[in-house]
Motif scaffolding. Structure first.
Motif, mmCIF file in Angstrom:
data_model
loop_
_atom_site.group_PDB
_atom_site.id
_atom_site.type_symbol
_atom_site.label_atom_id
_atom_site.label_comp_id
_atom_site.label_asym_id
_atom_site.label_seq_id
_atom_site.Cartn_x
_atom_site.Cartn_y
_atom_site.Cartn_z
ATOM 1 N N LYS A 138 -24.027 -54.501 -26.666
ATOM 2 C CA LYS A 138 -23.628 -53.312 -27.312
ATOM 3 C C LYS A 138 -23.330 -52.212 -26.312
ATOM 4 O O LYS A 138 -22.280 -51.593 -26.270
ATOM 5 C CB LYS A 138 -24.625 -52.887 -28.488
ATOM 6 C CG LYS A 138 -24.251 -51.493 -29.000
ATOM 7 C CD LYS A 138 -25.227 -50.709 -29.542
ATOM 8 C CE LYS A 138 -24.958 -49.237 -29.493
ATOM 9 N NZ LYS A 138 -26.135 -48.343 -28.711
ATOM 10 N N ASN A 142 -19.748 -52.222 -26.287
ATOM 11 C CA ASN A 142 -19.538 -51.184 -27.566
ATOM 12 C C ASN A 142 -18.853 -51.845 -28.723
ATOM 13 O O ASN A 142 -18.226 -51.166 -29.511
ATOM 14 C CB ASN A 142 -19.093 -50.010 -27.111
ATOM 15 C CG ASN A 142 -19.365 -48.700 -28.146
ATOM 16 O OD1 ASN A 142 -20.447 -48.945 -28.694
ATOM 17 N ND2 ASN A 142 -18.766 -47.723 -28.109
ATOM 18 N N ASN A 143 -19.137 -53.111 -28.839
ATOM 19 C CA ASN A 143 -18.378 -53.871 -29.802
ATOM 20 C C ASN A 143 -18.851 -53.268 -31.055
ATOM 21 O O ASN A 143 -20.213 -53.455 -31.352
ATOM 22 C CB ASN A 143 -18.533 -55.440 -29.641
ATOM 23 C CG ASN A 143 -18.154 -56.334 -30.750
ATOM 24 O OD1 ASN A 143 -18.179 -56.140 -31.923
ATOM 25 N ND2 ASN A 143 -17.243 -57.221 -30.270
ATOM 26 N N LYS A 144 -18.115 -53.300 -32.227
ATOM 27 C CA LYS A 144 -18.456 -52.475 -33.403
ATOM 28 C C LYS A 144 -19.281 -53.414 -34.142
ATOM 29 O O LYS A 144 -20.107 -53.041 -34.913
ATOM 30 C CB LYS A 144 -17.318 -52.432 -34.346
ATOM 31 C CG LYS A 144 -17.533 -51.870 -35.697
ATOM 32 C CD LYS A 144 -16.245 -51.316 -36.409
ATOM 33 C CE LYS A 144 -16.649 -51.084 -38.090
ATOM 34 N NZ LYS A 144 -17.964 -50.730 -38.351
ATOM 35 N N LYS A 145 -19.179 -54.802 -34.193
ATOM 36 C CA LYS A 145 -19.969 -55.888 -34.600
ATOM 37 C C LYS A 145 -21.640 -55.642 -34.421
ATOM 38 O O LYS A 145 -22.414 -55.717 -35.228
ATOM 39 C CB LYS A 145 -19.592 -57.222 -34.467
ATOM 40 C CG LYS A 145 -20.464 -58.495 -35.044
ATOM 41 C CD LYS A 145 -19.758 -59.798 -34.936
ATOM 42 C CE LYS A 145 -19.741 -60.157 -33.437
ATOM 43 N NZ LYS A 145 -19.545 -61.549 -33.091
ATOM 44 N N HIS A 146 -21.629 -55.544 -33.014
ATOM 45 C CA HIS A 146 -23.010 -55.407 -32.284
ATOM 46 C C HIS A 146 -23.651 -54.065 -32.729
ATOM 47 O O HIS A 146 -24.941 -53.949 -33.210
ATOM 48 C CB HIS A 146 -23.127 -55.454 -30.861
ATOM 49 C CG HIS A 146 -22.709 -56.741 -30.341
ATOM 50 N ND1 HIS A 146 -23.109 -58.000 -30.668
ATOM 51 C CD2 HIS A 146 -21.594 -57.021 -29.637
ATOM 52 C CE1 HIS A 146 -22.409 -59.135 -30.016
ATOM 53 N NE2 HIS A 146 -21.410 -58.681 -29.356
ATOM 54 N N VAL A 147 -22.908 -52.891 -32.816
ATOM 55 C CA VAL A 147 -23.262 -51.748 -33.216
ATOM 56 C C VAL A 147 -24.106 -51.897 -34.929
ATOM 57 O O VAL A 147 -24.967 -51.370 -35.068
ATOM 58 C CB VAL A 147 -22.388 -50.542 -33.213
ATOM 59 C CG1 VAL A 147 -22.717 -49.347 -33.630
ATOM 60 C CG2 VAL A 147 -21.926 -50.474 -31.476
ATOM 61 N N ASP A 148 -23.086 -52.523 -35.594
ATOM 62 C CA ASP A 148 -23.325 -52.412 -37.210
ATOM 63 C C ASP A 148 -24.559 -53.513 -37.087
ATOM 64 O O ASP A 148 -25.384 -52.873 -38.169
ATOM 65 C CB ASP A 148 -22.131 -53.143 -37.766
ATOM 66 C CG ASP A 148 -20.858 -52.164 -37.797
ATOM 67 O OD1 ASP A 148 -21.145 -51.053 -37.649
ATOM 68 O OD2 ASP A 148 -19.856 -52.491 -38.269
ATOM 69 N N ASP A 149 -24.690 -54.468 -36.522
ATOM 70 C CA ASP A 149 -25.851 -55.227 -36.546
ATOM 71 C C ASP A 149 -27.181 -54.675 -36.156
ATOM 72 O O ASP A 149 -28.066 -54.653 -36.787
ATOM 73 C CB ASP A 149 -25.758 -56.744 -35.797
ATOM 74 C CG ASP A 149 -24.626 -57.611 -36.250
ATOM 75 O OD1 ASP A 149 -24.262 -57.494 -37.426
ATOM 76 O OD2 ASP A 149 -24.287 -58.670 -35.668
ATOM 77 N N ASN A 151 -27.757 -51.444 -36.274
ATOM 78 C CA ASN A 151 -28.058 -50.365 -37.339
ATOM 79 C C ASN A 151 -28.616 -51.021 -38.565
ATOM 80 O O ASN A 151 -29.551 -50.682 -38.971
ATOM 81 C CB ASN A 151 -26.705 -49.782 -37.800
ATOM 82 C CG ASN A 151 -26.008 -48.655 -36.551
ATOM 83 O OD1 ASN A 151 -27.004 -48.302 -35.781
ATOM 84 N ND2 ASN A 151 -24.900 -48.364 -36.565
#
Length: 160
Positions: A138, A142-149, A151
């Protein structure tokens, strides 16, 4: 009360990915499944799994262990740097339409738990390692998938 197995949910794990996991475990039941499979398995995230991350010992030979004969296509071979600055060999492959990332790692990354799946069991990565890898990637991408995971994981622990 019966334990809900998130990996039995077709919205999380498609039948096509289940078939590939089964095929991989038939090749070698010592494969350690990581990433979103491990995090979904223990309920830390709840999202559709799109690819498969597996971990094998550094000395594992893809050719001697019949891995190569099960792969439809190789997509990449390179090294990635882990959060400790150690280079890890990564091989990208496909079985059918399913992407697989094969990481050849030292024993520390092979810590696992057994998880009941497909009438047997699979080895899932130590989720602490999976979380740390998510944090590292992340920050790096700053990949959205990693950020969402991350969170979702944070929300899980807030709700305990």
């Amino acid at each position: 009360m019966e334990n809900k197995n998130p990996l039995n949910d077709e919205n999380i794990l498609s039948s096509e990915i289940r078939e590939v996991i089964n095929k991989l475990t038939c090749i070698d039941d010592n494969i350690v499944f990581g990433g979103s499979i491990a995090l979904n398995a223990v309920g830390l995230i709840e999202r559709k799994i799109n690819d498969i991350d597996i971990f094998l010992p550094i000395e594992y030979s893809l050719s001697k262990n019949h891995f190569l004969t099960s792969i439809d296509e190789f997509t990449l071979s390179d090294t990635v740097t882990d959060m400790n600055g150690i280079e890890i060999q990564r091989t990208g492959a496909k079985i059918g339409n399913i992407k697989i990332c094969v990481f050849k790692v030292d024993d520390n990354y092979l810590q696992h738990s057994l998880f009941t799946f497909l009438g047997g069991s699979i080895k899932i990565q130590n989720v602490n390692n999976a979380i740390m890898a998510k944090k590292f990637y992340k920050e790096k991408t700053n990949n959205k998938k990693h950020v969402d995971d991350l969170n979702s994981i944070q929300d899980f622990f807030k709700n305990i």
